[in-house]
Write a protein that holds these residues in place. Structure first.
Motif, PDB file in Angstrom:
ATOM      1  N   TYR A 187       0.839  -1.189   0.000  1.00  0.00           N
ATOM      2  CA  TYR A 187       0.000   0.000   0.000  1.00  0.00           C
ATOM      3  C   TYR A 187       0.877   1.243   0.000  1.00  0.00           C
ATOM      4  CZ  TYR A 187      -3.986  -2.873   1.304  1.00  0.00           C
ATOM      5  OH  TYR A 187      -4.980  -3.807   1.314  1.00  0.00           O
ATOM      6  N   LYS A 188       0.429   2.246  -0.694  1.00  0.00           N
ATOM      7  CA  LYS A 188       1.099   3.544  -0.617  1.00  0.00           C
ATOM      8  C   LYS A 188       0.362   4.305   0.491  1.00  0.00           C
ATOM      9  CE  LYS A 188       2.458   7.587  -3.100  1.00  0.00           C
ATOM     10  NZ  LYS A 188       1.842   8.723  -3.676  1.00  0.00           N
ATOM     11  N   GLU A 241       0.435   7.177   3.743  1.00  0.00           N
ATOM     12  CA  GLU A 241       1.050   8.398   4.253  1.00  0.00           C
ATOM     13  C   GLU A 241       0.160   8.864   5.394  1.00  0.00           C
ATOM     14  OE1 GLU A 241       0.964  12.823   2.292  1.00  0.00           O
ATOM     15  OE2 GLU A 241       1.478  11.146   1.015  1.00  0.00           O
ATOM     16  N   CYS A 246      -4.351   6.346   1.773  1.00  0.00           N
ATOM     17  CA  CYS A 246      -3.943   4.998   1.392  1.00  0.00           C
ATOM     18  C   CYS A 246      -4.507   4.622   0.037  1.00  0.00           C
ATOM     19  CB  CYS A 246      -4.448   4.010   2.443  1.00  0.00           C
ATOM     20  SG  CYS A 246      -4.102   2.297   2.110  1.00  0.00           S
ATOM     21  N   ASN A 261      -0.548   0.053  -4.323  1.00  0.00           N
ATOM     22  CA  ASN A 261       0.577   0.528  -5.137  1.00  0.00           C
ATOM     23  C   ASN A 261       0.318   0.431  -6.636  1.00  0.00           C
ATOM     24  OD1 ASN A 261       2.461   1.744  -3.571  1.00  0.00           O
ATOM     25  ND2 ASN A 261       3.557  -0.141  -3.093  1.00  0.00           N
TER      26      ASN A 261
END
Length: 170
Positions: free
Chosen positions: A110-111, A113, A165, A168
């Protein structure tokens, strides 16, 4: 500022290999005797800080910069993170000891932050977070227990409420 504080007379530094702290004040001995085998779990500096209801103070930065959010994520079992072990050498008085510590890291699939914008809105609404500006610099303060309570409630209503979230491959 942090380097000035770290070198201030009477300040001591913790031995944690990933999250070391500079400590000053009446409770500093309690914070020196914390668990090194975990970053955010029971017996760690974050756990002791929470139990003493320490104050989180952000000077010139966003509440998103508060590492305490990771303590909350580990305590509630954030689904977008997992435990990863790191080996390190602790050297005290010339004696080297091999140890490992567990860190609740983000899943690379997952991207993610950190995004505490919803948290901040809720904290302000409940009068739990105080903020002011000194010139152009924001000063933000919240107690660790209020931080934990608000973040946990948000997570329980939406497991992704503390982060941005996406997968990717999106």
């Amino acid at each position: 500022f942090s380097e000035f504080f770290r070198t201030y007379p009477g300040v001591v530094r913790t031995a944690h290999p990933i999250f070391s702290f500079a400590i000053y004040g009446k409770n500093k001995d309690q914070f020196l005797n914390t668990k090194l085998s975990d970053c955010f779990g029971d017996g760690t500096i974050f756990d002791k800080f929470y139990k003493l209801n320490g104050k989180i103070l952000c000077i010139g930065c966003s509440i998103d910069r508060s590492t305490f959010a990771h303590y909350v994520e580990q305590k509630i079992g954030g689904s977008y993170r997992y435990f990863k072990n790191f080996n390190f050498n602790l050297i005290v008085n010339g004696l080297k000891t091999k140890l490992k510590t567990s860190y609740f890291v983000r899943k690379l699939s997952y991207k993610t932050e950190i995004d505490l914008s919803l948290f901040k809105i809720n904290a302000l609404k409940s009068n739990s977070l105080k903020q002011l500006n000194i010139g152009r610099f924001p000063i933000i303060c919240i107690s660790s227990r209020n931080f934990f309570r608000i973040a946990k409630n948000l997570y329980n209503s939406n497991p992704y409420s503390l982060i941005k979230c996406k997968k990717n491959n999106e």
